[in-house]
Each structure stands twice: as structure tokens, then as C-alpha cells.
Design a protein around this motif. Structure first.
Motif, PDB file in Angstrom:
ATOM      1  N   LEU A 425      -4.118  11.558  -3.931  1.00 34.19           N
ATOM      2  CA  LEU A 425      -3.568  10.307  -4.154  1.00 34.19           C
ATOM      3  C   LEU A 425      -2.520  10.262  -5.426  1.00 34.19           C
ATOM      4  O   LEU A 425      -1.692   9.511  -5.503  1.00 34.19           O
ATOM      5  CB  LEU A 425      -4.760   9.128  -4.381  1.00 34.19           C
ATOM      6  N   ALA A 426      -2.849  11.041  -6.186  1.00 33.95           N
ATOM      7  CA  ALA A 426      -2.154  11.178  -7.459  1.00 33.95           C
ATOM      8  C   ALA A 426      -0.871  11.663  -7.136  1.00 33.95           C
ATOM      9  O   ALA A 426       0.228  11.095  -7.684  1.00 33.95           O
ATOM     10  CB  ALA A 426      -2.731  12.049  -8.699  1.00 33.95           C
ATOM     11  N   GLU A 427      -0.837  12.738  -6.362  1.00 33.88           N
ATOM     12  CA  GLU A 427       0.561  13.353  -6.155  1.00 33.88           C
ATOM     13  C   GLU A 427       1.392  12.521  -5.256  1.00 33.88           C
ATOM     14  O   GLU A 427       2.586  12.334  -5.526  1.00 33.88           O
ATOM     15  CB  GLU A 427       0.310  14.699  -5.509  1.00 33.88           C
ATOM     16  N   ALA A 428       0.543  12.023  -4.027  1.00 29.80           N
ATOM     17  CA  ALA A 428       1.582  11.138  -2.999  1.00 29.80           C
ATOM     18  C   ALA A 428       1.782   9.730  -4.026  1.00 29.80           C
ATOM     19  O   ALA A 428       3.048   9.361  -3.841  1.00 29.80           O
ATOM     20  CB  ALA A 428       0.474  10.647  -2.059  1.00 29.80           C
ATOM     21  N   GLY A 429       1.021   9.249  -4.932  1.00 32.46           N
ATOM     22  CA  GLY A 429       1.333   8.088  -5.467  1.00 32.46           C
ATOM     23  C   GLY A 429       2.585   8.053  -6.435  1.00 32.46           C
ATOM     24  O   GLY A 429       3.476   7.450  -6.569  1.00 32.46           O
ATOM     25  N   ALA A 430       2.728   9.201  -7.168  1.00 38.10           N
ATOM     26  CA  ALA A 430       3.742   9.599  -8.218  1.00 38.10           C
ATOM     27  C   ALA A 430       4.976   9.838  -7.277  1.00 38.10           C
ATOM     28  O   ALA A 430       6.080   9.455  -7.649  1.00 38.10           O
ATOM     29  CB  ALA A 430       3.493  10.888  -9.120  1.00 38.10           C
ATOM     30  N   LEU A 431       5.036  10.612  -6.254  1.00 38.87           N
ATOM     31  CA  LEU A 431       6.075  10.982  -5.510  1.00 38.87           C
ATOM     32  C   LEU A 431       6.623   9.919  -4.620  1.00 38.87           C
ATOM     33  O   LEU A 431       7.801   9.965  -4.367  1.00 38.87           O
ATOM     34  CB  LEU A 431       5.426  12.334  -4.458  1.00 38.87           C
ATOM     35  N   LEU A 432       5.854   9.049  -4.068  1.00 40.14           N
ATOM     36  CA  LEU A 432       6.414   8.028  -3.424  1.00 40.14           C
ATOM     37  C   LEU A 432       6.550   6.683  -3.735  1.00 40.14           C
ATOM     38  O   LEU A 432       6.493   5.655  -3.371  1.00 40.14           O
ATOM     39  CB  LEU A 432       5.295   8.011  -2.144  1.00 40.14           C
ATOM     40  N   ASP A 433       6.283   6.516  -5.201  1.00 39.90           N
ATOM     41  CA  ASP A 433       6.389   5.478  -6.121  1.00 39.90           C
ATOM     42  C   ASP A 433       5.485   4.513  -5.871  1.00 39.90           C
ATOM     43  O   ASP A 433       5.633   3.244  -5.689  1.00 39.90           O
ATOM     44  CB  ASP A 433       7.841   4.710  -5.927  1.00 39.90           C
ATOM     45  N   ARG A 434       4.211   4.873  -5.705  1.00 41.05           N
ATOM     46  CA  ARG A 434       3.145   3.921  -5.447  1.00 41.05           C
ATOM     47  C   ARG A 434       1.984   4.238  -6.735  1.00 41.05           C
ATOM     48  O   ARG A 434       1.068   4.633  -6.495  1.00 41.05           O
ATOM     49  CB  ARG A 434       2.338   4.452  -4.084  1.00 41.05           C
ATOM     50  N   PRO A 435       2.292   3.437  -7.864  1.00 38.34           N
ATOM     51  CA  PRO A 435       1.487   3.528  -8.690  1.00 38.34           C
ATOM     52  C   PRO A 435       0.013   3.020  -8.511  1.00 38.34           C
ATOM     53  O   PRO A 435      -0.912   3.518  -9.262  1.00 38.34           O
ATOM     54  CB  PRO A 435       2.100   2.530  -9.906  1.00 38.34           C
ATOM     55  N   ASP A 436      -0.164   2.250  -7.542  1.00 34.86           N
ATOM     56  CA  ASP A 436      -1.579   1.808  -7.061  1.00 34.86           C
ATOM     57  C   ASP A 436      -2.357   2.968  -6.642  1.00 34.86           C
ATOM     58  O   ASP A 436      -3.540   2.862  -7.016  1.00 34.86           O
ATOM     59  CB  ASP A 436      -1.549   0.605  -6.119  1.00 34.86           C
ATOM     60  N   LEU A 437      -1.750   3.863  -5.906  1.00 34.83           N
ATOM     61  CA  LEU A 437      -2.464   4.996  -5.645  1.00 34.83           C
ATOM     62  C   LEU A 437      -2.931   5.907  -6.787  1.00 34.83           C
ATOM     63  O   LEU A 437      -3.991   6.596  -6.923  1.00 34.83           O
ATOM     64  CB  LEU A 437      -1.691   5.846  -4.745  1.00 34.83           C
ATOM     65  N   VAL A 438      -1.954   5.938  -7.597  1.00 32.14           N
ATOM     66  CA  VAL A 438      -2.419   6.819  -8.970  1.00 32.14           C
ATOM     67  C   VAL A 438      -3.451   5.951  -9.602  1.00 32.14           C
ATOM     68  O   VAL A 438      -4.513   7.077 -10.077  1.00 32.14           O
ATOM     69  CB  VAL A 438      -1.165   6.986  -9.868  1.00 32.14           C
ATOM     70  N   ALA A 439      -3.530   4.840  -9.593  1.00 31.29           N
ATOM     71  CA  ALA A 439      -4.429   4.069 -10.341  1.00 31.29           C
ATOM     72  C   ALA A 439      -6.012   4.298  -9.560  1.00 31.29           C
ATOM     73  O   ALA A 439      -7.002   4.496 -10.196  1.00 31.29           O
ATOM     74  CB  ALA A 439      -4.276   2.657 -10.459  1.00 31.29           C
ATOM     75  N   ALA A 440      -5.762   4.380  -8.078  1.00 35.10           N
ATOM     76  CA  ALA A 440      -6.997   4.646  -7.731  1.00 35.10           C
ATOM     77  C   ALA A 440      -7.604   5.857  -7.750  1.00 35.10           C
ATOM     78  O   ALA A 440      -8.850   6.395  -7.766  1.00 35.10           O
ATOM     79  CB  ALA A 440      -6.768   4.400  -5.980  1.00 35.10           C
ATOM     80  N   ALA A 441      -6.685   6.992  -7.797  1.00 34.13           N
ATOM     81  CA  ALA A 441      -7.012   8.555  -8.295  1.00 34.13           C
ATOM     82  C   ALA A 441      -7.676   8.306  -9.554  1.00 34.13           C
ATOM     83  O   ALA A 441      -8.630   9.100  -9.879  1.00 34.13           O
ATOM     84  CB  ALA A 441      -5.785   9.283  -8.116  1.00 34.13           C
TER      85      ALA A 441
END
Length: 681
Positions: A425-441
Motif C-alpha cells: 500500500l505504501a509503495e502503490a500509494g506513493a507511485l500512483l498518487d494515492r495518499p489515502d493508501l499511504v495513510a492506510a499503510a
């Protein structure tokens, strides 16, 4: 009658808490009771999402007469394999040695000292009853033979292991693994081997990395074998019934070669690994040069699958405490797959005749059915031209499906699998511009640190905010450590590096085998009849491969030669495994690619929330070789992270430093310059 499972944290054990069987949880008390009664131990191992575990439970463990036999003749122990992977590993090895195969439910008859003398998997009720009576008779009349058999198994499996190793993987060895995989690749359907087909998530990461490394050496316009196998498999899986076309997320495996009919349980570990793999494949064109419309559409599709799978994880698996549940069951309404399948009539009821015809064409729903009894698993036969209509129909079907009885959820939080989720989630969130996924990670990582770490040691499972009984095994320490290191790279929180370092210190101090490798359990863990040490990557990275990955990343961030040497030692078995069975060395091969690339490290410094700094982070993730280690800082304080020491913004602008072995190139401030540095050989 006393069933002792009612206080368990494991949902699998709780499923059996009302059985007429007098179950004991795993522990010395059960074996003491067996010695007191002078009876064998029946060990039943499974997990909450296991379809055939449910079948055997309904047929036998809920049946009064079968339970009466079990209670009279044995001490019965129920084990959740996900909570106690060490117990599962040693008895599965015995089962495979005795029968030539394994699986769940696993049924083991053992002496009161735990030595297995008869093993199997699923037994139909009548067969199981005869087996119970036969084993009990043999225990009474031929006990010496049974105990001798158990001792032979213990002697054979409990002795020291000799694992032939070699130097860490070289480019030649990694390229040879690709050639070996070509021979096992299903060119018609994607994937490897025949049915059943499991998603080769770790091989996708390896093949993507190998393809990108060898791009400058490739001639012609078409993709080389590694890229062709990775993309062919990823596209076939995501367009087939393996992928939940409405809600996102992948099933555990396909029962056929063409990815049409899944075994419907959905596991956290599969999806965490696949989020990362699909996000990585969406990074850049498969073929160098100008990207055509078809390839651009495929990359957009990879990005969509990564995001939908991540969204499913957050929506359907996230727990109130911020972690991620283990799985969704295959069954609902007492049958496998009921929640997911459709008929033309159900489409018409949900959508009306016009949209139902459209949905039937797009998703491959026929009167004959692709599953059973005229029911069909949804597939994406071809990308629809009318995307707006497709999204409207898809959402309508998802809403209707939401009214069905949903599969049960195993909501225990497993440290290792949550570590994989944090990384993905952290890598995909940063790569795909999804800060909500980084927050979940970040929420999941914080739960692991707050609840699963006790006095520097990891607890494997928790449920409802309560830590469970199982101690952490090697994969827990390694995957959590890697998740923390990836999360540091996209958030800049230095504490994650230090926490990862403490976990890896335990890995080095407690899990080493004295010969460059690692055991799966710590030196102070519960003693079983053998100490598990499985180096193969199966549905998840082996503890050994996961440890190599985390140790290598930590070494790149800190400059620690001790950690790098340990990573290289752990990888020394990869060439041997890759030569014999490359399909079972996927994560080790991927880490081998990271080692071959340096690994490179990128330090990005700039104010938190600065869009320019965030774009440099995304550029690093898009352009760097897979396995590159990322560190994020504010340029004022290094937080004790050596890679950030002395790195400051240039002229007040967010700046990136590309380093290898702490020798760095000139700092750059533009994404274009950073991409050029990272892609230049």
C-alpha cells in the motif's frame, strides 16, 4: 464435555468452539492429558477460509457419533495454521513424507510426546470413523510399532539439515532462471504449469525487474521473455475469473489453466503482494521507445487493478484497529462461490434486459455457465468500448451483490501479512498518487508497533485489539521490517527505520543457523520435534528470502556491512533453488535483482507536503531499478538515518541524491534529471 476453544483469538478455533468434540488448543496441557489417559493425540490443522476444512467440520466434527469416538479414543487438538505456522510446518513435512502430498485440513495422529505416526488430509465421515477405530485398535494392540514409526519420523525430520549453497546470484544465474521459467510458462493462458494455478506474485516482481535490467541489452522491437511472461500472466489473471471484476481483489487460486474458475477464498497475503506487483508493472512501457495505444491501455489497466485491489483491501479487510484481516471465506449460504456467481436471469433482474445483455457479453455470462448449475464467474472478456456504461453496470451489480449473504471474514491480524500490506500500500500509494493508501499503510504499521511488539519481540497475531498466543516467526520479523522501511521512504518518518533495525537485530541474534542461513523459528521458541527451515518461496516469501530483502534494504539505508553480509548469505541458496525449481524461488530471485543493482538508494529532501518533493519521490519509484531503497527527509534533521546525513536542499528546492554504497551522484532538483540518473546504465 469440555471444549476449550471459547477463549481463543483465532476465528478458526472459534468456529469449532461449539463442536461436540472436546477440542484442546495447542499446548503442553493437551499432551499431558494424553499421557494421563494413555491415548494418542489427534491433531487437526486448518484455517478459517479453507473450504474442505468446513466440509470435514460439517461432516465429522459436528456429528455426535463421530465426536463420541474422537472423545473416547483420543485427545483432540485443533490448530490454526495461520496462527501457528511452526506447528503446521513440522507436521506438514511429516504428512508429505508419509503420503507424498499435503493440504488442509491436515489430520495427524501422534504419540503423547507429539511424534506423528499416521498422517492424512481430508477424510469423508465414514472413512474417518473407520480410521479412528483402526488407529485406536493399533494403539492398543501394536503400540510398539506405532511408537517406532513415530520415532523414525522424528529422527528423519528432526536431524540437522544440509542445504547446499552457492555464491549470491549473479546476472548469469538470474538470466538462466528466466530461461528455465520459459520452459514452464503457459504461452496460451499465462502463468506457469497446469491446474490448479496460483498467482505467481513474486515471480511477477522478479520478471519485471529482470526485464528492466536487461532492456539496454535487448534487440528488436518486441519484449524479451521476462517482460512477455510477466505482462501476459498479469493481464490474463486480471481479465479472468481469478479477479473479482466487481469488487476488486484476487482469489487464492484458479482450478483451471485459463484463470476462469477460482477457488473463491481471498487472502490478504496474495493481494498485498499483487498490489505491489501490478503497481510496479504500471510504472513504464513494456517495450522501450514510443508507447503505442494498446500498450498505454495495458499500463492504465495495470494501474486500475492495483488500485482496485488496494481499495478492496482497505474496504473489506481493514479492522477497526487499523490493521488488515487475514481472509474472506470461499463459502457463503453453505456453498462455495455463491456470493460471486451470476446467471443471465439474475443479470436481467438486477439491470433490465438491455444492460443485462451488455453485461453478459462483457463478463462472459452464459446460459450454460462457466462454474456450475448454469452459473458463471464474471470475467472481463475484452475491455469495453463504452467505459461509462461499463462502470455504471459494474456499480449496479456490485450494489445488488452487496445484498447477498457475504462470506465470513477471518479478522485476526497476522504480523507478517500486514507487513506485506504495509509495503504494497505504501509503495502503490506513493507511485500512483494515492495518499489515502499511504495513510492506510501507516495505520497498519502503527498497530503492529503498538500491539504486536512486546519488549522488542513480535507477537504473530492479534484480534479485536488483543494480542494472541503465537510468537513471531522469521517471516513476521522480516516482512514487518521491510514494510517499515518502505513506509519510511514515502513518509520520511525516521522512527520506522529504527524500529525495523531493532526487529532485524532479533533476526540476526535469534534466527541464524550458523551457516549463513536462518531458521523459521527463534532459538528460544517452543521446541517441536524439528526446527522448521523452509527456504522456498511458496504463496508468500520464505522467511529466508524476506529476511534477505529487509536486511539488504536496511544495509543500503545505514551502510551496515553486517546486514549486507547477512543478506548475501541468505541469498546464497537462491541459485541452487532457481536451478531446480525457479517457480519456488520468486522472492529470492527478485532480491537477487536488487542486490545486482547495488541496490541503489535515493534520498529525497524537502519540506513535508512539498509537491516538488513528492514528485521526486514518485519519479524515483517510477524510474529506479526495482529494489532501489528510498529515504525521505526534510533536509534539516537526518533523524539518525545515515543516508540522510548531510543531505540538504539545493537553493531551497526539493533535492534528490542518487547513491550506491554511500557514493552519490551530483544532487538534482528536477524529475527529469533524476529520471536520467536512475535510468542511465
Amino acid at each position: 464435555m469440555s471444549n476449550r476453544l471459547s477463549d481463543a483469538t483465532s476465528p478458526y478455533l472459534l468456529q469449532h468452539a461449539e463442536n461436540p468434540v472436546e477440542w484442546w488448543p495447542w499446548g503442553e496441557e493437551a499432551f499431558t492429558e494424553a499421557r494421563r489417559r494413555d491415548v494418542p493425540v489427534l491433531i487437526s490443522v486448518g484455517y478459517a477460509a479453507c473450504h474442505w476444512c468446513h466440509v470435514m467440520a460439517h461432516e465429522s466434527f459436528e456429528d455426535a457419533e463421530t465426536a463420541r469416538l474422537m472423545n473416547a479414543l483420543f485427545v483432540n487438538v485443533k490448530v490454526d495454521r495461520e496462527e501457528r505456522p511452526d506447528v503446521d510446518a513440522v507436521y506438514m513435512e511429516a504428512t508429505q513424507a508419509m503420503t507424498g502430498q499435503g493440504g488442509w485440513p491436515m489430520t495427524v495422529f501422534a504419540t503423547p510426546d507429539g511424534a506423528p505416526f499416521y498422517c492424512g488430509t481430508y477424510f469423508p465421515r465414514d472413512h474417518f470413523r473407520r480410521l479412528l477405530e483402526g488407529v485406536a485398535t493399533a494403539w492398543r494392540d501394536q503400540r510398539g510399532e506405532l511408537t517406532d514409526q513415530g520415532q523414525r519420523v522424528v529422527d528423519a525430520l528432526g536431524g540437522p539439515r544440509t542445504l547446499r549453497s552457492a555464491p549470491p546470484p549473479t546476472a548469469e544465474r538470474l538470466d538462466a532462471a528466466v530461461r528455465a521459467l520459459v520452459r514452464e510458462y503457459d504461452h496460451a493462458n499465462g502463468g506457469f504449469g497446469t491446474e490448479p494455478k496460483f498467482p505467481p506474485s513474486m515471480l511477477l516482481s522478479f520478471l519485471t525487474a529482470q526485464h528492466e535490467r536487461t532492456l539496454p541489452l535487448q534487440g528488436g522491437d518486441g519484449p524479451a521473455p521476462a517482460g512477455r511472461m510477466a505482462w501476459g500472466t498479469a493481464l490474463a489473471m486480471a481479465r479472468g475469473g481469478m479477479y473479482d471484476q466487481l469488487g476488486g481483489g484476487f482469489a487464492r487460486y484458479s482450478v483451471d489453466r485459463a484463470w476462469v474458475v477460482p477457488h473463491f477464498e481471498k487472502m490478504l497475503y496474495d493481494n498485498a503482494l499483487l498490489v505491489r506487483a501490478y503497481a510496479r508493472m504500471a510504472r513504464r512501457p513494456l517495450v522501450p521507445g514510443e508507447e503505442g495505444p494498446a500498450e498505454s491501455a495495458d499500463r492504465a489497466f495495470m494501474s486500475r487493478i492495483a488500485q482496485e485491489t488496494a481499495d478492496w483491501m482497505v474496504r473489506d479487510l481493514r479492522t477497526p484497529e487499523g490493521g488488515f484481516a487475514s481472509s474472506l471465506d470461499a463459502d457463503s449460504e453453505g456453498e462455495e462461490g455463491t456470493y460471486y456467481v451470476w446467471t443471465p436471469e439474475r443479470l436481467r433482474e438486477a439491470l433490465g434486459p438491455d444492460d443485462a445483455g451488455f453485461a453478459a457479453r462483457v463478463f462472459g455470462v452464459t446460459e450454460e455457465g462457466t462454474f456450475e448449475r448454469g452459473t458463471s464467474v464474471l470475467q472481463l472478456r475484452e475491455p469495453p468500448a463504452d467505459t461509462a456504461r461499463y462502470e455504471r453496470v459494474r456499480q449496479a451489480l456490485l450494489n445488488v451483490r452487496g445484498e447477498r449473504e457475504a462470506p465470513a471474514r477471518d479478522d485476526k491480524v497476522v504480523a507478517s501479512w500486514n507487513g506485506l500490506a504495509v509495503s504494497g500500500l505504501a509503495e502503490a500509494g506513493a507511485l500512483l498518487d494515492r495518499p489515502d493508501l499511504v495513510a492506510a499503510a501507516r495505520s497498519a504499521a502503527d498497530l503492529l508497533l503498538d500491539l504486536h511488539v512486546r519488549d522488542g519481540r513480535l507477537v504473530r497475531v492479534s484480534r479485536d485489539g488483543r494480542a494472541g498466543p503465537g510468537t513471531g516467526v522469521l517471516e513476521d520479523y522480516a516482512n514487518v521490517a521491510e514494510g517499515l522501511l518502505v513506509l519510511h521512504g514515502v513518509t520520511g518518518r525516521a522512527a520506522y527505520v529504527h524500529e525495523a533495525g531493532r526487529l532485524l537485530e532479533t533476526v540476526l541474534d535469534r534466527f541464524g543457523d550458523g551457516d549463513g542461513g536462518f531458521y523459521d523459528t527463534a532459538d528460544d521458541a517452543e521446541r517441536l520435534f524439528s526446527r522448521p527451515q523452509d527456504p522456498t518461496d511458496n504463496v508468500t516469501p520464505s522467511g529466508r528470502s524476506a529476511a534477505a530483502s529487509a536486511l539488504l534494504a536496511y544495509a543500503a539505508l545505514t551502510g551496515s556491512e553486517r546486514h549486507r553480509a547477512a543478506a548475501e548469505g541468505a541469498l546464497a541458496l537462491v541459485p541452487v533453488l532457481a536451478e531446480k525449481a525457479p517457480r519456488f524461488a520468486g522472492w529470492g530471485l527478485a532480491v537477487g535483482e536488487a542486490l545486482l543493482s547495488g541496490p541503489r538508494a535515493v534520498a529525497v529532501v524537502g519540506e513535508p507536503g512539498d509537491p516538488a518533493a513528492e514528485e521526486l519521490v514518485r519519479t524515483a519509484l517510477r524510474s529506479a531499478p526495482l529494489g532501489t531503497v528510498l529515504s525521505r527527509g526534510d533536509g534539516r534533521e537526518d533523524g539518525g538515518v545515515p543516508l540522510l546525513r548531510g543531505r540538504a536542499p539545493i537553493r531551497g528546492r526539493a533535492t534528490a541524491y542518487v547513491c550506491e554504497g554511500f557514493t552519490c551522484k551530483l544532487p538534482v532538483t528536477s524529475p527529469e534529471e533524476l529520471a536520467e540518473q536512475l535510468t542511465r546504465s
